[in-house]
Write an enzyme that holds these catalytic residues in place. Structure first.
Site, PDB file in Angstrom:
ATOM      1  N   PHE A 142      52.024  60.349 -23.168  1.00 65.08           N
ATOM      2  CA  PHE A 142      53.217  60.394 -24.035  1.00 65.08           C
ATOM      3  C   PHE A 142      53.717  58.973 -24.241  1.00 65.08           C
ATOM      4  N   GLU A 172      61.813  58.501 -17.040  1.00 61.76           N
ATOM      5  CA  GLU A 172      62.513  59.683 -17.582  1.00 61.76           C
ATOM      6  C   GLU A 172      64.013  59.424 -17.670  1.00 61.76           C
ATOM      7  N   GLY A 173      64.401  58.170 -17.896  1.00 66.82           N
ATOM      8  CA  GLY A 173      65.808  57.782 -17.922  1.00 66.82           C
ATOM      9  C   GLY A 173      66.204  57.247 -16.563  1.00 66.82           C
ATOM     10  N   GLY A 175      63.086  50.338 -23.708  1.00 70.23           N
ATOM     11  CA  GLY A 175      62.877  51.318 -22.638  1.00 70.23           C
ATOM     12  C   GLY A 175      64.015  52.323 -22.629  1.00 70.23           C
ATOM     13  N   ARG A 190      62.482  66.114 -17.258  1.00 62.39           N
ATOM     14  CA  ARG A 190      63.539  65.771 -16.287  1.00 62.39           C
ATOM     15  C   ARG A 190      63.876  66.979 -15.423  1.00 62.39           C
ATOM     16  N   SER A 202      53.508  63.500 -11.604  1.00 57.11           N
ATOM     17  CA  SER A 202      53.641  62.800 -12.889  1.00 57.11           C
ATOM     18  C   SER A 202      52.566  63.250 -13.868  1.00 57.11           C
ATOM     19  N   GLY A 215      58.183  51.966  13.706  1.00 57.29           N
ATOM     20  CA  GLY A 215      57.051  51.235  13.128  1.00 57.29           C
ATOM     21  C   GLY A 215      56.073  52.168  12.441  1.00 57.29           C
ATOM     22  N   PRO A 271      57.517  47.632 -24.931  1.00 56.67           N
ATOM     23  CA  PRO A 271      57.861  46.452 -24.130  1.00 56.67           C
ATOM     24  C   PRO A 271      59.347  46.073 -24.252  1.00 56.67           C
ATOM     25  N   LEU A 318      56.431  56.706 -25.569  1.00 60.36           N
ATOM     26  CA  LEU A 318      57.769  56.466 -26.117  1.00 60.36           C
ATOM     27  C   LEU A 318      58.210  55.031 -25.811  1.00 60.36           C
TER      28      LEU A 318
HETATM   29  P1  TGC Z   1      71.824  59.479 -29.411  1.00 59.00           P
HETATM   30  O1  TGC Z   1      72.450  58.948 -30.641  1.00 59.00           O
HETATM   31  O2  TGC Z   1      72.685  59.923 -28.272  1.00 59.00           O
HETATM   32  O3  TGC Z   1      70.874  60.704 -29.762  1.00 59.00           O
HETATM   33  C1  TGC Z   1      69.932  60.647 -30.833  1.00 59.00           C
HETATM   34  C2  TGC Z   1      69.588  62.086 -31.197  1.00 59.00           C
HETATM   35  O4  TGC Z   1      68.957  62.731 -30.073  1.00 59.00           O
HETATM   36  C3  TGC Z   1      69.750  63.867 -29.659  1.00 59.00           C
HETATM   37  N1  TGC Z   1      69.655  63.905 -28.192  1.00 59.00           N
HETATM   38  C4  TGC Z   1      68.911  64.790 -27.530  1.00 59.00           C
HETATM   39  N2  TGC Z   1      68.157  65.803 -27.964  1.00 59.00           N
HETATM   40  C5  TGC Z   1      67.494  66.528 -27.034  1.00 59.00           C
HETATM   41  N3  TGC Z   1      67.562  66.244 -25.711  1.00 59.00           N
HETATM   42  C6  TGC Z   1      68.305  65.222 -25.240  1.00 59.00           C
HETATM   43  N4  TGC Z   1      68.318  64.951 -23.930  1.00 59.00           N
HETATM   44  C7  TGC Z   1      69.032  64.440 -26.165  1.00 59.00           C
HETATM   45  N5  TGC Z   1      69.846  63.352 -26.063  1.00 59.00           N
HETATM   46  C8  TGC Z   1      70.229  63.040 -27.315  1.00 59.00           C
HETATM   47  C9  TGC Z   1      71.134  63.592 -30.171  1.00 59.00           C
HETATM   48  O5  TGC Z   1      71.861  64.791 -30.349  1.00 59.00           O
HETATM   49  C10 TGC Z   1      70.838  62.923 -31.500  1.00 59.00           C
HETATM   50  O6  TGC Z   1      70.422  63.914 -32.417  1.00 59.00           O
HETATM   51  P2  TGC Z   1      70.781  63.768 -33.986  1.00 59.00           P
HETATM   52  O7  TGC Z   1      70.241  65.036 -34.581  1.00 59.00           O
HETATM   53  O8  TGC Z   1      72.261  63.620 -34.054  1.00 59.00           O
HETATM   54  O9  TGC Z   1      70.043  62.543 -34.456  1.00 59.00           O
HETATM   55  O10 TGC Z   1      70.757  58.399 -28.912  1.00 59.00           O
HETATM   56  P3  TGC Z   1      70.961  56.943 -28.332  1.00 59.00           P
HETATM   57  O11 TGC Z   1      70.090  56.033 -29.137  1.00 59.00           O
HETATM   58  O12 TGC Z   1      72.406  56.598 -28.202  1.00 59.00           O
HETATM   59  O13 TGC Z   1      70.299  57.051 -26.869  1.00 59.00           O
HETATM   60  C11 TGC Z   1      70.845  57.887 -25.920  1.00 59.00           C
HETATM   61  C12 TGC Z   1      70.116  57.763 -24.565  1.00 59.00           C
HETATM   62  C13 TGC Z   1      70.310  56.377 -23.997  1.00 59.00           C
HETATM   63  C14 TGC Z   1      70.769  58.752 -23.641  1.00 59.00           C
HETATM   64  C15 TGC Z   1      68.642  58.106 -24.690  1.00 59.00           C
HETATM   65  O14 TGC Z   1      68.000  57.366 -25.609  1.00 59.00           O
HETATM   66  C16 TGC Z   1      67.895  58.106 -23.385  1.00 59.00           C
HETATM   67  O15 TGC Z   1      67.788  59.150 -22.767  1.00 59.00           O
HETATM   68  N6  TGC Z   1      67.292  56.935 -22.910  1.00 59.00           N
HETATM   69  C17 TGC Z   1      66.391  56.940 -21.763  1.00 59.00           C
HETATM   70  C18 TGC Z   1      64.969  56.822 -22.251  1.00 59.00           C
HETATM   71  C19 TGC Z   1      64.011  57.618 -21.428  1.00 59.00           C
HETATM   72  O16 TGC Z   1      64.370  58.530 -20.700  1.00 59.00           O
HETATM   73  N7  TGC Z   1      62.742  57.320 -21.562  1.00 59.00           N
HETATM   74  C20 TGC Z   1      61.733  58.042 -20.884  1.00 59.00           C
HETATM   75  C21 TGC Z   1      60.373  57.688 -21.409  1.00 59.00           C
HETATM   76  S1  TGC Z   1      59.122  58.866 -20.984  1.00 59.00           S
HETATM   77  C22 TGC Z   1      58.914  58.659 -19.342  1.00 59.00           C
HETATM   78  O17 TGC Z   1      59.575  57.947 -18.669  1.00 59.00           O
HETATM   79  C23 TGC Z   1      57.828  59.453 -18.772  1.00 59.00           C
HETATM   80  S2  TGC Z   1      57.554  59.208 -17.104  1.00 59.00           S
HETATM   81  C24 TGC Z   1      56.609  60.559 -16.904  1.00 59.00           C
HETATM   82  C25 TGC Z   1      56.094  60.809 -15.593  1.00 59.00           C
HETATM   83  O18 TGC Z   1      55.142  60.071 -15.201  1.00 59.00           O
HETATM   84  O19 TGC Z   1      56.553  61.789 -14.953  1.00 59.00           O
HETATM   85  P1  FAD Z   2      65.381  48.734 -19.249  1.00 63.69           P
HETATM   86  O1  FAD Z   2      65.767  49.720 -20.287  1.00 63.69           O
HETATM   87  O2  FAD Z   2      65.101  47.338 -19.673  1.00 63.69           O
HETATM   88  O3  FAD Z   2      66.503  48.731 -18.131  1.00 63.69           O
HETATM   89  C1  FAD Z   2      66.671  47.666 -17.190  1.00 63.69           C
HETATM   90  C2  FAD Z   2      67.954  47.933 -16.409  1.00 63.69           C
HETATM   91  O4  FAD Z   2      69.068  47.915 -17.296  1.00 63.69           O
HETATM   92  C3  FAD Z   2      67.967  49.304 -15.735  1.00 63.69           C
HETATM   93  O5  FAD Z   2      68.581  49.219 -14.482  1.00 63.69           O
HETATM   94  C4  FAD Z   2      68.828  50.145 -16.670  1.00 63.69           C
HETATM   95  O6  FAD Z   2      69.479  51.214 -15.983  1.00 63.69           O
HETATM   96  C5  FAD Z   2      69.814  49.095 -17.156  1.00 63.69           C
HETATM   97  N1  FAD Z   2      70.405  49.469 -18.457  1.00 63.69           N
HETATM   98  C6  FAD Z   2      69.762  49.599 -19.661  1.00 63.69           C
HETATM   99  N2  FAD Z   2      70.632  49.962 -20.604  1.00 63.69           N
HETATM  100  C7  FAD Z   2      71.835  50.082 -20.001  1.00 63.69           C
HETATM  101  C8  FAD Z   2      73.153  50.459 -20.442  1.00 63.69           C
HETATM  102  N3  FAD Z   2      73.390  50.825 -21.712  1.00 63.69           N
HETATM  103  N4  FAD Z   2      74.160  50.459 -19.525  1.00 63.69           N
HETATM  104  C9  FAD Z   2      73.931  50.128 -18.231  1.00 63.69           C
HETATM  105  N5  FAD Z   2      72.728  49.761 -17.757  1.00 63.69           N
HETATM  106  C10 FAD Z   2      71.699  49.757 -18.633  1.00 63.69           C
HETATM  107  N6  FAD Z   2      57.489  55.801 -20.570  1.00 63.69           N
HETATM  108  C11 FAD Z   2      56.845  56.589 -21.487  1.00 63.69           C
HETATM  109  O7  FAD Z   2      57.168  56.580 -22.659  1.00 63.69           O
HETATM  110  N7  FAD Z   2      55.795  57.385 -21.098  1.00 63.69           N
HETATM  111  C12 FAD Z   2      55.370  57.441 -19.812  1.00 63.69           C
HETATM  112  O8  FAD Z   2      54.436  58.191 -19.495  1.00 63.69           O
HETATM  113  C13 FAD Z   2      56.014  56.612 -18.843  1.00 63.69           C
HETATM  114  N8  FAD Z   2      55.552  56.572 -17.560  1.00 63.69           N
HETATM  115  C14 FAD Z   2      56.081  55.656 -16.670  1.00 63.69           C
HETATM  116  C15 FAD Z   2      55.481  55.481 -15.423  1.00 63.69           C
HETATM  117  C16 FAD Z   2      55.973  54.523 -14.551  1.00 63.69           C
HETATM  118  C17 FAD Z   2      55.304  54.309 -13.235  1.00 63.69           C
HETATM  119  C18 FAD Z   2      57.120  53.761 -14.905  1.00 63.69           C
HETATM  120  C19 FAD Z   2      57.702  52.747 -13.957  1.00 63.69           C
HETATM  121  C20 FAD Z   2      57.706  53.923 -16.138  1.00 63.69           C
HETATM  122  C21 FAD Z   2      57.189  54.858 -17.046  1.00 63.69           C
HETATM  123  N9  FAD Z   2      57.708  54.992 -18.352  1.00 63.69           N
HETATM  124  C22 FAD Z   2      57.094  55.793 -19.272  1.00 63.69           C
HETATM  125  C23 FAD Z   2      58.765  54.082 -18.793  1.00 63.69           C
HETATM  126  C24 FAD Z   2      60.163  54.444 -18.297  1.00 63.69           C
HETATM  127  O9  FAD Z   2      60.664  55.559 -18.955  1.00 63.69           O
HETATM  128  C25 FAD Z   2      61.049  53.207 -18.495  1.00 63.69           C
HETATM  129  O10 FAD Z   2      60.633  52.244 -17.551  1.00 63.69           O
HETATM  130  C26 FAD Z   2      62.514  53.527 -18.334  1.00 63.69           C
HETATM  131  O11 FAD Z   2      62.978  54.382 -19.367  1.00 63.69           O
HETATM  132  C27 FAD Z   2      63.382  52.254 -18.306  1.00 63.69           C
HETATM  133  O12 FAD Z   2      63.050  51.381 -19.332  1.00 63.69           O
HETATM  134  P2  FAD Z   2      62.762  49.822 -19.008  1.00 63.69           P
HETATM  135  O13 FAD Z   2      61.759  49.773 -17.922  1.00 63.69           O
HETATM  136  O14 FAD Z   2      62.446  49.157 -20.288  1.00 63.69           O
HETATM  137  O15 FAD Z   2      64.120  49.279 -18.411  1.00 63.69           O
END
Ligand code: TGC
Ligand code: FAD
Length: 392
Positions: free
Chosen positions: A136, A371-372, A144, A251, A98, A348, A141, A138
């Site tokens: 990073f 990361e989704g 997500g 991812r 991570s 165990g 509260p 993004l």
């Molecule tokens: P949507 O309307 O589909 O898209 C908005 C704009 O974004 C473009 N787009 C992308 N561009 C690049 N890469 C992708 N994977 C893209 N997906 C969409 C899309 O074309 C559009 O562009 P434009 O020019 O038309 O504006 O957006 P939406 O609001 O409907 O959301 C779609 C959804 C749910 C798939 C997206 O928001 C999502 O992936 N949600 C999950 C959030 C997430 O992954 N968060 C991660 C936070 S960081 C983290 O977890 C770090 S952990 C790190 C570690 O410790 O390893």
């Molecule tokens: P929610 O979005 O509230 O989701 C709750 C449940 O609802 C999930 O099961 C989800 O799949 C479901 N759900 C949500 N929407 C839908 C839908 N449309 N249809 C069906 N089911 C749905 N984020 C960063 O920005 N930077 C980081 O460095 C980072 N590091 C992290 C490290 C750790 C250890 C953890 C646990 C998380 C980290 N995150 C980070 C955040 C992480 O990306 C979010 O936890 C994740 O994207 C989910 O968001 P949430 O926790 O708010 O859950």
């Protein structure tokens, strides 16, 4: 913890698909993990502490910016090398991977791709060497899975921006010098800002009580009227697509990293099955245990092929975001299932910190969420194949 006797499974001779450079990079990372991570990681995970002393070593094996050009301090490697490094690090621990994922794909990548030349020169070499660590921001509260709803915002005050809001679950936050933060401007457009530790009104409280990813430091980012210099805005891309583009890269790394965790669980269970006697025989001679091992190696081999092909497509620029989602989702689920089966095979002892399996198992609960989430990636595939958007 037991000595690290890891032997990597390669059932389909996939090494034949790798170049000499890939193998060199992978083997260096593998040896480093054996030497520097395996002996200490259980202890750090138990204490819920990130082992900061390994930062220099991570930089040396090219884990910070593997594909960032050498002129900015990166290793200038291809995507498969990047994947292999993530695989080897996560073989040691998902929390350490991570730290490397965030530094490379979520901090260096946006500065390289969306930043200007001054920003690249100022930040990238220090991030590549580990002198500065990054995070990073993004997730919020209340936002997500739906980051487009974020409320963190900045106002143009003439000679600077004023940033307000909060991010949570942020990897590396408690010790990072640099945060790439996503926030909305007055028109509601998302931009990336580089926020530095020490800016007034910026704090990073640590998140405690985690049962997962315990050797990774997680925290909040709080912005209370933070004055951000105008030159810290990333000028070359805005909108939600900017942070999501970084996530594609991270991812991809996770799709490889999860294989590492799975390989470690499989290898541990295989060795144990030959040594552990019950009913006067090694448990590996029982058909039920063989079924588990046979299914594990089959799933690992399929995941390896998926990751390798995705790496080829990333190298030639043809991988789509949806293809990356499929690999992240499949490979993490594969790993979490293997960790669970492997833990059972150790009886165990499977819950003991003497072995790595329970730690991997708990770590993967975060990996399947960040990361989704698993659900979100399924819906991305659903949208891709049907053309019908379940999010709107
Ligand atoms: P949507 O309307 O589909 O898209 C908005 C704009 O974004 C473009 N787009 C992308 N561009 C690049 N890469 C992708 N994977 C893209 N997906 C969409 C899309 O074309 C559009 O562009 P434009 O020019 O038309 O504006 O957006 P939406 O609001 O409907 O959301 C779609 C959804 C749910 C798939 C997206 O928001 C999502 O992936 N949600 C999950 C959030 C997430 O992954 N968060 C991660 C936070 S960081 C983290 O977890 C770090 S952990 C790190 C570690 O410790 O390893
Ligand atoms: P929610 O979005 O509230 O989701 C709750 C449940 O609802 C999930 O099961 C989800 O799949 C479901 N759900 C949500 N929407 C839908 C839908 N449309 N249809 C069906 N089911 C749905 N984020 C960063 O920005 N930077 C980081 O460095 C980072 N590091 C992290 C490290 C750790 C250890 C953890 C646990 C998380 C980290 N995150 C980070 C955040 C992480 O990306 C979010 O936890 C994740 O994207 C989910 O968001 P949430 O926790 O708010 O859950």
């Amino acid at each position: 913890m037991k000595p690290d006797l890891f032997e990597a499974p390669d059932y389909y001779n996939l090494d034949e698909l790798l170049t000499d450079e890939h193998k060199l990079v992978r083997d260096a990372a593998r040896q480093w993990v054996k030497r520097e991570v395996s002996p200490i990681i259980e202890d750090y995970a138990q204490r819920a502490e990130f082992p900061e002393q390994i930062i220099g070593g991570l930089a040396e094996i090219g884990a910070f910016g593997p594909y960032i050009p050498e002129e900015y301090g990166g290793a200038g490697l291809d995507q498969i090398s990047y994947g292999l490094i993530m695989q080897e690090i996560e073989r040691g621990d998902s929390g350490v991977r991570s730290t490397a994922s965030v530094q490379s794909s979520l901090v260096m990548y946006p500065i390289w791709k969306y930043g200007n030349e001054e920003q690249r020169k100022k930040y990238l070499p220090k991030l590549a060497s580990g002198e500065w660590m990054g995070c990073f921001g993004l997730t919020e509260p209340d936002h997500g899975s739906n980051p487009g709803g974020m409320i963190t915002n900045f106002k143009d005050m003439g000679d600077h921006y004023l940033l307000n809001g909060a991010k949570m679950w942020i990897s590396n936050a408690p010790f990072a010098q640099v945060a790439v933060v996503w926030a909305k401007n007055e028109e509601g457009r998302i931009h990336g800002l580089i926020v530095e530790r020490g800016m007034e009104g910026f704090s990073t409280p640590e998140t405690h009580n985690k049962w997962s990813l315990r050797a990774s430091a997680t925290g909040e980012l709080i912005f209370d009227n933070v004055k951000v210099p105008k030159e810290n805005l990333l000028p070359n891309k805005s909108g939600l697509g900017a942070p999501l583009g970084c996530l594609d890269s991270a991812r991809f790394g996770i799709a490889w990293g999860a294989i590492g965790a799975a390989m470690d669980c499989y290898d541990t269970a295989l060795r144990y099955s030959k040594e552990r006697l019950q009913f006067g025989k090694p448990i590996g001679s029982f058909q039920l245990q063989q079924k588990k091992l046979a299914e594990m190696i089959t799933e690992i081999t399929k995941a390896q092929l998926l990751a390798w092909k995705l790496g080829v497509m990333r190298n030639n620029g043809t991988a789509t975001s949806a293809q990356i989602s499929m690999a992240k989702r499949n490979n993490v689920e594969m790993a979490i299932k293997i960790a669970r089966e492997a833990r059972q095979m150790l009886g165990g002892m499977g819950i003991s910190g003497e072995y790595s399996i329970m730690r991997h198992s708990m770590n993967l609960e975060s990996v399947i969420t960040y990361e989704g989430t698993h659900d979100i990636h399924l819906l991305i595939t659903g949208l891709d194949v049907t053309g019908l958007n379940a999010f709107k």
